[in-house]
Design a protein around this motif. Structure first.
Motif, PDB file in Angstrom:
ATOM      1  N   ALA A   1      34.467  33.005  33.007  1.00  0.00           N
ATOM      2  CA  ALA A   1      34.091  32.216  32.172  1.00  0.00           C
ATOM      3  C   ALA A   1      32.804  31.847  31.877  1.00  0.00           C
ATOM      4  CB  ALA A   1      35.261  32.490  30.468  1.00  0.00           C
ATOM      5  N   GLN A   2      33.032  31.063  32.936  1.00  0.00           N
ATOM      6  CA  GLN A   2      31.896  29.379  33.122  1.00  0.00           C
ATOM      7  C   GLN A   2      31.322  29.451  34.386  1.00  0.00           C
ATOM      8  OE1 GLN A   2      31.383  27.765  29.877  1.00  0.00           O
ATOM      9  NE2 GLN A   2      33.018  28.663  28.781  1.00  0.00           N
ATOM     10  N   PRO A   3      30.286  29.209  33.759  1.00  0.00           N
ATOM     11  CA  PRO A   3      29.323  28.781  35.614  1.00  0.00           C
ATOM     12  C   PRO A   3      30.372  27.979  36.512  1.00  0.00           C
ATOM     13  CG  PRO A   3      28.145  28.563  33.911  1.00  0.00           C
ATOM     14  CD  PRO A   3      29.145  28.370  33.060  1.00  0.00           C
ATOM     15  N   LEU A   4      30.497  28.129  37.693  1.00  0.00           N
ATOM     16  CA  LEU A   4      30.911  27.381  38.549  1.00  0.00           C
ATOM     17  C   LEU A   4      30.778  27.121  39.399  1.00  0.00           C
ATOM     18  CD1 LEU A   4      32.351  30.898  40.661  1.00  0.00           C
ATOM     19  CD2 LEU A   4      33.756  29.549  39.205  1.00  0.00           C
ATOM     20  N   ASP A   5      30.537  25.496  39.471  1.00  0.00           N
ATOM     21  CA  ASP A   5      30.073  24.366  40.397  1.00  0.00           C
ATOM     22  C   ASP A   5      29.906  24.903  41.302  1.00  0.00           C
ATOM     23  OD1 ASP A   5      32.906  24.148  41.527  1.00  0.00           O
ATOM     24  OD2 ASP A   5      33.223  22.536  40.016  1.00  0.00           O
ATOM     25  N   ASP A   6      29.108  24.175  42.522  1.00  0.00           N
ATOM     26  CA  ASP A   6      29.486  24.299  43.650  1.00  0.00           C
ATOM     27  C   ASP A   6      30.034  24.610  44.409  1.00  0.00           C
ATOM     28  OD1 ASP A   6      26.858  24.512  43.226  1.00  0.00           O
ATOM     29  OD2 ASP A   6      25.859  21.690  44.053  1.00  0.00           O
ATOM     30  N   ALA A   7      31.658  23.924  44.292  1.00  0.00           N
ATOM     31  CA  ALA A   7      32.717  23.186  45.385  1.00  0.00           C
ATOM     32  C   ALA A   7      33.159  24.410  45.172  1.00  0.00           C
ATOM     33  CB  ALA A   7      33.431  22.362  45.096  1.00  0.00           C
ATOM     34  N   SER A   8      33.439  25.224  43.661  1.00  0.00           N
ATOM     35  CA  SER A   8      34.047  26.606  43.714  1.00  0.00           C
ATOM     36  C   SER A   8      33.348  27.748  44.184  1.00  0.00           C
ATOM     37  CB  SER A   8      34.679  26.525  41.862  1.00  0.00           C
ATOM     38  OG  SER A   8      35.080  25.676  41.493  1.00  0.00           O
ATOM     39  N   LEU A   9      32.276  27.560  44.875  1.00  0.00           N
ATOM     40  CA  LEU A   9      31.442  28.422  44.879  1.00  0.00           C
ATOM     41  C   LEU A   9      31.711  28.364  46.447  1.00  0.00           C
ATOM     42  CD1 LEU A   9      29.697  30.891  44.149  1.00  0.00           C
ATOM     43  CD2 LEU A   9      27.395  29.390  44.636  1.00  0.00           C
ATOM     44  N   THR A  10      31.243  27.652  46.779  1.00  0.00           N
ATOM     45  CA  THR A  10      31.591  27.878  48.024  1.00  0.00           C
ATOM     46  C   THR A  10      33.075  28.190  48.528  1.00  0.00           C
ATOM     47  OG1 THR A  10      29.795  25.769  48.745  1.00  0.00           O
ATOM     48  CG2 THR A  10      31.679  26.382  50.447  1.00  0.00           C
ATOM     49  N   GLU A  11      33.940  27.941  47.839  1.00  0.00           N
ATOM     50  CA  GLU A  11      35.671  28.341  48.328  1.00  0.00           C
ATOM     51  C   GLU A  11      35.759  29.466  47.862  1.00  0.00           C
ATOM     52  OE1 GLU A  11      40.491  27.026  46.582  1.00  0.00           O
ATOM     53  OE2 GLU A  11      38.147  26.095  45.555  1.00  0.00           O
ATOM     54  N   LEU A  12      35.056  30.072  47.195  1.00  0.00           N
ATOM     55  CA  LEU A  12      34.796  31.273  45.773  1.00  0.00           C
ATOM     56  C   LEU A  12      34.226  32.533  47.677  1.00  0.00           C
ATOM     57  CD1 LEU A  12      35.428  34.013  44.436  1.00  0.00           C
ATOM     58  CD2 LEU A  12      33.027  33.023  43.270  1.00  0.00           C
ATOM     59  N   LYS A  13      32.761  31.896  48.117  1.00  0.00           N
ATOM     60  CA  LYS A  13      32.308  32.574  48.927  1.00  0.00           C
ATOM     61  C   LYS A  13      33.484  32.511  50.660  1.00  0.00           C
ATOM     62  CE  LYS A  13      28.008  31.616  48.308  1.00  0.00           C
ATOM     63  NZ  LYS A  13      26.660  31.080  48.016  1.00  0.00           N
ATOM     64  N   THR A  14      34.109  31.469  50.696  1.00  0.00           N
ATOM     65  CA  THR A  14      34.797  31.731  51.975  1.00  0.00           C
ATOM     66  C   THR A  14      35.999  32.949  51.855  1.00  0.00           C
ATOM     67  OG1 THR A  14      34.412  29.062  52.204  1.00  0.00           O
ATOM     68  CG2 THR A  14      36.075  30.140  52.997  1.00  0.00           C
ATOM     69  N   ALA A  15      36.141  32.651  50.765  1.00  0.00           N
ATOM     70  CA  ALA A  15      37.738  33.783  50.643  1.00  0.00           C
ATOM     71  C   ALA A  15      36.864  34.595  50.451  1.00  0.00           C
ATOM     72  CB  ALA A  15      38.443  33.492  48.862  1.00  0.00           C
ATOM     73  N   LEU A  16      35.997  35.240  50.093  1.00  0.00           N
ATOM     74  CA  LEU A  16      35.837  36.825  49.914  1.00  0.00           C
ATOM     75  C   LEU A  16      34.961  37.309  51.335  1.00  0.00           C
ATOM     76  CD1 LEU A  16      32.914  36.885  46.778  1.00  0.00           C
ATOM     77  CD2 LEU A  16      35.896  38.147  46.747  1.00  0.00           C
ATOM     78  N   ASN A  17      34.969  36.326  52.451  1.00  0.00           N
ATOM     79  CA  ASN A  17      34.384  36.310  53.364  1.00  0.00           C
ATOM     80  C   ASN A  17      35.347  37.654  54.705  1.00  0.00           C
ATOM     81  OD1 ASN A  17      31.356  36.051  54.284  1.00  0.00           O
ATOM     82  ND2 ASN A  17      31.309  34.372  53.507  1.00  0.00           N
ATOM     83  N   GLY A  18      36.597  36.706  53.755  1.00  0.00           N
ATOM     84  CA  GLY A  18      37.926  36.888  54.461  1.00  0.00           C
ATOM     85  C   GLY A  18      38.128  37.939  54.703  1.00  0.00           C
ATOM     86  N   PHE A  19      37.589  39.519  53.626  1.00  0.00           N
ATOM     87  CA  PHE A  19      37.942  40.185  53.262  1.00  0.00           C
ATOM     88  C   PHE A  19      37.214  41.732  53.939  1.00  0.00           C
ATOM     89  CE2 PHE A  19      39.832  38.847  49.886  1.00  0.00           C
ATOM     90  CZ  PHE A  19      41.286  39.517  49.851  1.00  0.00           C
ATOM     91  N   LEU A  20      35.819  40.682  54.619  1.00  0.00           N
ATOM     92  CA  LEU A  20      35.001  41.210  55.233  1.00  0.00           C
ATOM     93  C   LEU A  20      35.137  41.616  56.702  1.00  0.00           C
ATOM     94  CD1 LEU A  20      31.781  40.418  54.127  1.00  0.00           C
ATOM     95  CD2 LEU A  20      32.854  41.534  52.949  1.00  0.00           C
TER      96      LEU A  20
END
Length: 211
Positions: free
Chosen positions: A144-163
C-alpha cells in the motif's frame, strides 16, 4: 480450428525458415501460453539455433521503443490502416535501425499475419523466457505504501529463502493504495494475497454468511 492450425504453421515456418536444414523448435525453459507465447517460442527457437539469444533480447528493446513512438504506433495500432502500409512503415523503421535478420523477419511475420498489435505482448513473453534461461525467478510485490530500505532488505532475504540453488531473484516492487495495507506477493507460480483489503473482504463474506 483451421485458423489456429494455419497460425501454428506460419509461426513454425518463421522459426525453421531462418535455419537450414529445418529442424524442430528449440523449447524455451518455461512455456508461455496464448498467441504471444507461440510467437515468442518461435523467436526463442530461431535465436537459440543461431546462438543469438542475448543479441535478440537487446534488439527487442529497440523494437519496443520503436512501437511506442507516437508516429509509428499511430500507424501500427490503427485498425483502419491497410496491412501492406503497416508492413512498409515497420520494415523501413527496422532497416533504419540495422537490426538482425531474425528480428526483422520476426516483426515482418507479425505484420504479414496482421498481428503487429501483439508485438508488446510477444516481447514480454520472450523476456520471461530469457529470465528463466538466466535462472531468474520473477517476483512481484505490491504494497500500500513504498517500503523503506530496511523493509526492502528484509523482504529480499525472505524471498531468497524460497529459491533453489543457482536461481536469481528478480524483484519488482509496486505500490497500490487500494489494498489498504499488508502486501500481495507473486513469485514464480505462487501467489499470496496478504493485503488488508483481502482480509476485510473475507471478513465481510463470513459476516454475511452468518446472518
Amino acid at each position: 480450428m483451421a485458423a489456429a492450425v494455419g497460425l501454428s504453421q506460419k509461426v513454425r515456418h518463421f522459426s525453421t525458415s531462418l535455419v537450414r536444414p529445418a529442424s524442430k523448435l528449440v523449447q524455451p525453459p518455461i512455456q508461455v501460453y496464448g498467441l504471444e507465447g507461440r510467437y515468442a517460442t518461435a523467436l526463442y527457437s530461431a535465436a537459440s539455433k543461431q546462438k543469438k539469444l542475448d543479441q535478440i533480447e537487446k534488439e527487442l528493446s529497440r523494437v519496443s521503443a520503436l512501437i511506442r513512438d507516437p508516429k509509428l504506433s499511430g500507424v501500427v495500432m490503427n485498425p483502419h490502416v491497410k496491412g501492406t502500409v503497416k508492413q512498409k512503415v515497420v520494415n523501413d523503421a527496422l532497416v533504419k535501425e540495422k537490426l538482425s535478420p531474425i528480428t526483422v523477419n520476426f516483426v515482418n511475420v507479425l505484420a504479414e499475419n496482421g498481428r503487429l498489435r501483439y508485438t508488446p505482448g510477444v516481447i514480454s513473453a520472450f523476456g520471461k523466457m530469457m529470465s528463466a534461461y538466466r535462472g531468474e525467478v520473477l517476483c512481484s510485490v505490491t504494497t500500500a505504501q513504498p517500503l523503506d530500505d530496511a523493509s526492502l532488505t528484509e523482504l529480499k532475504t525472505a524471498l531468497n529463502g524460497f529459491l533453489a540453488k543457482g536461481e536469481i531473484l528478480k524483484l519488482e516492487v509496486k505500490t497500490d493504495p487500494s489494498i489498504l495495507g499488508g502486501m500481495i506477493v507473486s513469485i514464480g507460480d505462487k501467489y499470496v494475497d496478504m493485503s488488508t483489503k483481502s482480509k476485510v473482504q473475507k471478513l465481510t463474506k463470513i459476516m454475511k454468511e452468518a446472518v
